[in-house]
Design a protein around this motif. Structure first.
Motif, PDB file in Angstrom:
ATOM      1  N   ARG A 235      -3.603   4.997  -0.611  1.00 31.22           N
ATOM      2  CA  ARG A 235      -3.328   3.551  -0.683  1.00 31.22           C
ATOM      3  C   ARG A 235      -3.043   3.109  -2.110  1.00 31.22           C
ATOM      4  NH1 ARG A 235      -7.407   0.796   3.686  1.00 31.22           N
ATOM      5  NH2 ARG A 235      -6.340   1.631   5.507  1.00 31.22           N
ATOM      6  N   ARG A 236      -3.766   3.655  -3.060  1.00 34.13           N
ATOM      7  CA  ARG A 236      -3.518   3.325  -4.463  1.00 34.13           C
ATOM      8  C   ARG A 236      -2.113   3.762  -4.864  1.00 34.13           C
ATOM      9  NH1 ARG A 236      -3.214   5.532  -9.116  1.00 34.13           N
ATOM     10  NH2 ARG A 236      -3.844   7.585  -8.431  1.00 34.13           N
TER      11      ARG A 236
ATOM     12  N   THR B 271      -9.297  10.576  -0.102  1.00 32.89           N
ATOM     13  CA  THR B 271      -7.863  10.808   0.069  1.00 32.89           C
ATOM     14  C   THR B 271      -7.166   9.546   0.546  1.00 32.89           C
ATOM     15  OG1 THR B 271      -8.272  13.134   0.585  1.00 32.89           O
ATOM     16  CG2 THR B 271      -6.149  12.241   1.262  1.00 32.89           C
ATOM     17  N   ARG B 272      -7.776   8.820   1.479  1.00 29.74           N
ATOM     18  CA  ARG B 272      -7.188   7.565   1.957  1.00 29.74           C
ATOM     19  C   ARG B 272      -7.088   6.543   0.838  1.00 29.74           C
ATOM     20  NH1 ARG B 272      -9.943   5.123   7.101  1.00 29.74           N
ATOM     21  NH2 ARG B 272      -8.878   3.326   6.234  1.00 29.74           N
TER      22      ARG B 272
ATOM     23  N   ARG C 126       3.466   2.459  -6.118  1.00 27.74           N
ATOM     24  CA  ARG C 126       4.881   2.646  -5.811  1.00 27.74           C
ATOM     25  C   ARG C 126       5.539   1.308  -5.495  1.00 27.74           C
ATOM     26  NH1 ARG C 126       8.673   6.831  -4.611  1.00 27.74           N
ATOM     27  NH2 ARG C 126      10.517   5.616  -4.170  1.00 27.74           N
ATOM     28  N   ALA C 127       4.857   0.479  -4.707  1.00 28.59           N
ATOM     29  CA  ALA C 127       5.399  -0.841  -4.376  1.00 28.59           C
ATOM     30  C   ALA C 127       5.542  -1.698  -5.632  1.00 28.59           C
ATOM     31  CB  ALA C 127       4.504  -1.542  -3.350  1.00 28.59           C
ATOM     32  N   ALA C 128       4.560  -1.629  -6.525  1.00 26.48           N
ATOM     33  CA  ALA C 128       4.627  -2.402  -7.771  1.00 26.48           C
ATOM     34  C   ALA C 128       5.778  -1.908  -8.648  1.00 26.48           C
ATOM     35  CB  ALA C 128       3.303  -2.315  -8.519  1.00 26.48           C
ATOM     36  N   THR C 129       5.979  -0.606  -8.706  1.00 23.89           N
ATOM     37  CA  THR C 129       7.076  -0.037  -9.495  1.00 23.89           C
ATOM     38  C   THR C 129       8.418  -0.439  -8.906  1.00 23.89           C
ATOM     39  OG1 THR C 129       5.703   1.839 -10.140  1.00 23.89           O
ATOM     40  CG2 THR C 129       8.076   2.125 -10.337  1.00 23.89           C
ATOM     41  N   ASP C 130       8.542  -0.368  -7.581  1.00 22.08           N
ATOM     42  CA  ASP C 130       9.790  -0.767  -6.924  1.00 22.08           C
ATOM     43  C   ASP C 130      10.088  -2.239  -7.164  1.00 22.08           C
ATOM     44  OD1 ASP C 130      10.078   1.793  -5.973  1.00 22.08           O
ATOM     45  OD2 ASP C 130       9.494   1.315  -3.912  1.00 22.08           O
TER      46      ASP C 130
END
Length: 155
Positions: free
Chosen positions: A35-36, A30-31, A41-45
């Motif tokens: 993180r993935r 789950t961790r 999400r950061a890459a998409t943003d």
């Protein structure tokens, strides 16, 4: 009541260890998945911010071309200048929606300097001010895309 024999105690210990291993494995999985997901999400943003910044730069470059053409005496103010200004301000609003406050402010300042040059016929607004505003925007955009983004709250 019966006492546990050695074999029963080992079997029970194996069940407990197996259950603990399963729970620990699920927690780790789950961790890793979390993180993935955060990384994606950061890459998409970042990709979205980069696209908006590039669109703004394209609109700004179109205005720069209008100004260069005027300086060379190749064109007069016309509807395409107005359309280019409209596109510039629309791209500025997209930067305001997606990027941090500092980057949005730098985009507004640069767009304002370009707008003043187009409206003033290219001579009334100082070219140095336009260059300074362009430099400030480029620095803000670099910070924006590098991941150090002051002005935004953590998600």
């Amino acid at each position: 009541m019966e006492t546990l024999t050695g074999g029963t105690a080992l079997a029970l210990a194996g069940v407990v260890l197996g259950a603990l291993g399963t729970v620990l494995g699920q927690h780790l999985a789950t961790r890793v998945e979390s993180r993935r997901h955060q990384w994606e999400r950061a890459a998409t943003d970042r990709a979205e911010r980069k696209a908006v910044i590039m669109d703004f730069l394209g609109s700004a470059q179109r205005i720069e071309l209008v100004l260069d053409s005027r300086n060379l005496g190749l064109s007069e103010a016309c509807g395409t200048d107005e359309e280019a200004l409209h596109d510039l301000w629309l791209a500025t609003k997209a930067v305001e929606l997606v990027c941090a406050t500092g980057t949005a402010g730098a985009a507004r300042d640069y767009a304002g300097a370009l707008h003043a040059r187009v409206r003033g016929g290219g001579a009334s607004a100082a070219p140095a001010a336009k260059r300074e505003r362009r430099h400030a925007f480029m620095e803000a955009a670099r910070r924006e895309l590098s991941g150090r983004r002051p002005g935004l709250k953590a998600r």
